[in-house]
Scaffold this active site. Sequence first.
Site, PDB file in Angstrom:
ATOM      1  N   ALA A  42       0.817  -1.222   0.000  1.00  0.00           N
ATOM      2  CA  ALA A  42       0.000   0.000   0.000  1.00  0.00           C
ATOM      3  C   ALA A  42       0.844   1.263   0.000  1.00  0.00           C
ATOM      4  CB  ALA A  42      -0.938   0.011   1.208  1.00  0.00           C
ATOM      5  N   GLY A  43       2.176   1.124  -0.037  1.00  0.00           N
ATOM      6  CA  GLY A  43       3.057   2.298  -0.061  1.00  0.00           C
ATOM      7  C   GLY A  43       3.021   2.964  -1.433  1.00  0.00           C
TER       8      GLY A  43
ATOM      9  N   LYS B 273      10.487  12.043   1.668  1.00  0.00           N
ATOM     10  CA  LYS B 273      11.647  11.133   1.703  1.00  0.00           C
ATOM     11  C   LYS B 273      12.384  11.255   3.035  1.00  0.00           C
ATOM     12  CE  LYS B 273      15.520   9.445  -0.995  1.00  0.00           C
ATOM     13  NZ  LYS B 273      15.084   8.047  -0.834  1.00  0.00           N
TER      14      LYS B 273
ATOM     15  N   HIS C 234      14.363  15.300  -4.048  1.00  0.00           N
ATOM     16  CA  HIS C 234      13.232  14.383  -3.914  1.00  0.00           C
ATOM     17  C   HIS C 234      12.076  15.069  -3.193  1.00  0.00           C
ATOM     18  CE1 HIS C 234      16.172  11.229  -4.866  1.00  0.00           C
ATOM     19  NE2 HIS C 234      15.127  10.481  -5.190  1.00  0.00           N
TER      20      HIS C 234
HETATM   21  P1  NAD Z   1       6.126   4.543   1.569  1.00  0.00           P
HETATM   22  O1  NAD Z   1       6.303   4.999   2.974  1.00  0.00           O
HETATM   23  O2  NAD Z   1       5.077   5.165   0.717  1.00  0.00           O
HETATM   24  O3  NAD Z   1       5.879   2.951   1.540  1.00  0.00           O
HETATM   25  C1  NAD Z   1       6.481   2.026   2.412  1.00  0.00           C
HETATM   26  C2  NAD Z   1       5.429   0.972   2.739  1.00  0.00           C
HETATM   27  O4  NAD Z   1       6.025  -0.096   3.466  1.00  0.00           O
HETATM   28  C3  NAD Z   1       4.284   1.545   3.617  1.00  0.00           C
HETATM   29  O5  NAD Z   1       3.033   1.243   3.032  1.00  0.00           O
HETATM   30  C4  NAD Z   1       4.489   0.826   4.943  1.00  0.00           C
HETATM   31  O6  NAD Z   1       3.278   0.608   5.666  1.00  0.00           O
HETATM   32  C5  NAD Z   1       5.094  -0.490   4.463  1.00  0.00           C
HETATM   33  N1  NAD Z   1       5.776  -1.246   5.521  1.00  0.00           N
HETATM   34  C6  NAD Z   1       6.537  -0.793   6.545  1.00  0.00           C
HETATM   35  N2  NAD Z   1       6.922  -1.820   7.330  1.00  0.00           N
HETATM   36  C7  NAD Z   1       6.417  -2.951   6.778  1.00  0.00           C
HETATM   37  C8  NAD Z   1       6.460  -4.337   7.142  1.00  0.00           C
HETATM   38  N3  NAD Z   1       7.116  -4.761   8.222  1.00  0.00           N
HETATM   39  N4  NAD Z   1       5.810  -5.216   6.344  1.00  0.00           N
HETATM   40  C9  NAD Z   1       5.131  -4.800   5.244  1.00  0.00           C
HETATM   41  N5  NAD Z   1       5.036  -3.499   4.871  1.00  0.00           N
HETATM   42  C10 NAD Z   1       5.676  -2.592   5.625  1.00  0.00           C
HETATM   43  O7  NAD Z   1       7.559   4.703   0.888  1.00  0.00           O
HETATM   44  P2  NAD Z   1       7.942   4.670  -0.674  1.00  0.00           P
HETATM   45  O8  NAD Z   1       8.032   6.059  -1.199  1.00  0.00           O
HETATM   46  O9  NAD Z   1       7.091   3.670  -1.374  1.00  0.00           O
HETATM   47  O10 NAD Z   1       9.444   4.133  -0.583  1.00  0.00           O
HETATM   48  C11 NAD Z   1       9.758   2.892   0.044  1.00  0.00           C
HETATM   49  C12 NAD Z   1      11.259   2.648  -0.062  1.00  0.00           C
HETATM   50  O11 NAD Z   1      11.631   2.467  -1.440  1.00  0.00           O
HETATM   51  C13 NAD Z   1      12.115   3.826   0.446  1.00  0.00           C
HETATM   52  O12 NAD Z   1      13.254   3.298   1.083  1.00  0.00           O
HETATM   53  C14 NAD Z   1      12.508   4.551  -0.843  1.00  0.00           C
HETATM   54  O13 NAD Z   1      13.676   5.300  -0.736  1.00  0.00           O
HETATM   55  C15 NAD Z   1      12.700   3.357  -1.753  1.00  0.00           C
HETATM   56  N6  NAD Z   1      12.650   3.654  -3.188  1.00  0.00           N
HETATM   57  C16 NAD Z   1      13.558   2.989  -3.951  1.00  0.00           C
HETATM   58  C17 NAD Z   1      13.551   3.137  -5.323  1.00  0.00           C
HETATM   59  C18 NAD Z   1      14.503   2.305  -6.142  1.00  0.00           C
HETATM   60  O14 NAD Z   1      14.455   2.368  -7.382  1.00  0.00           O
HETATM   61  N7  NAD Z   1      15.347   1.482  -5.513  1.00  0.00           N
HETATM   62  C19 NAD Z   1      12.624   3.991  -5.944  1.00  0.00           C
HETATM   63  C20 NAD Z   1      11.691   4.654  -5.124  1.00  0.00           C
HETATM   64  C21 NAD Z   1      11.706   4.469  -3.733  1.00  0.00           C
END
Ligand code: NAD
Length: 269
Positions: A14-15, A162, A158
């Site tokens: 859901a993130g 973030k 960003h």
């Molecule tokens: P976000 O906060 O919108 O989403 C994170 C999700 O993880 C939330 O829905 C949260 O409830 C969930 N979560 C937390 N703990 C959990 C658990 N134990 N089990 C299951 N779900 C859990 O954040 P976002 O913007 O989607 O980014 C997430 C990560 O991805 C960040 O670290 C971001 O920097 C990274 N990111 C990486 C890339 C890439 O290409 N590598 C690109 C974009 C974002």
Amino acid sequence: MTNTPFKIGIVGCAGRMGRMLVQEVLATPGAVLSGGTEPAGPLVGTDIGLLVGAKTIGVPVGSDAAQLFAACDAVIDFTVPAATLYHASLAAKTGKVLVIGTTGLGADVLAAIETAAKSAPLVYAPNFSIGVNVLFALTEKLSSTLGPDYDIDILEMHHRHKVDAPSGTALGLGEAAARGRKVKLADVARRTRDGQVGARAQGEIGFATLRGGDVVGDHTVIFAADGERVELTHKASSRGVFAKGAVRAALWARGRKAGLYSMRDVLGL
Ligand code: NAD
């Protein structure tokens, strides 16, 4: 390769990234979405289809990652470091493909990833976009060609939500620049400048971080010398590019032997 659909699960479904990943898996031929997790709370039990549109798909959000690993061929993780640590241990236990996009990982999580990669195929990338991975390769090449007379700084911006800085991608670009110069980033990185910091030391690789609005991800590598400047810039305008790369990585890892792979491997760069 088999024609059986490849079962993919999305932890953190859901993130911001989780929802993009759900959409990408649903749109990818040969892949099926077999589940997703979120921490215990009101979202658990919701049909995952409703997270990304108005149509149900008959797959509810779960909260048990061990169950998800058991039901899938591959799991994609864009969550938070503490969750990624746990998911890496589940990959180690089950041997299932794990694609990790979470950034800001500490030494404990990186060590768990190395351990898991002994018994499962893992793909870890600070940025899954194809354009950025080309930028990594160009940065390494320019850094080695231009040499030490060119000061290198990496500027990133960003969105306001973030939580880690500099971005994982900026640090990845720093690693690429350091590799080009055959030095270790940790020995030359200047992650912040504030106050009377003195003149720039030769060989330093600097970072500057901007945060605001809904910026998906901008990165510029600046090579500045006396009389000229070379700048390499990448701008992401949709998170869809990361989701596309991550799902491609999961499909690529199908049937591979255990190991830690990068997007360079996936793209054959
Ligand atoms: P976000 O906060 O919108 O989403 C994170 C999700 O993880 C939330 O829905 C949260 O409830 C969930 N979560 C937390 N703990 C959990 C658990 N134990 N089990 C299951 N779900 C859990 O954040 P976002 O913007 O989607 O980014 C997430 C990560 O991805 C960040 O670290 C971001 O920097 C990274 N990111 C990486 C890339 C890439 O290409 N590598 C690109 C974009 C974002």
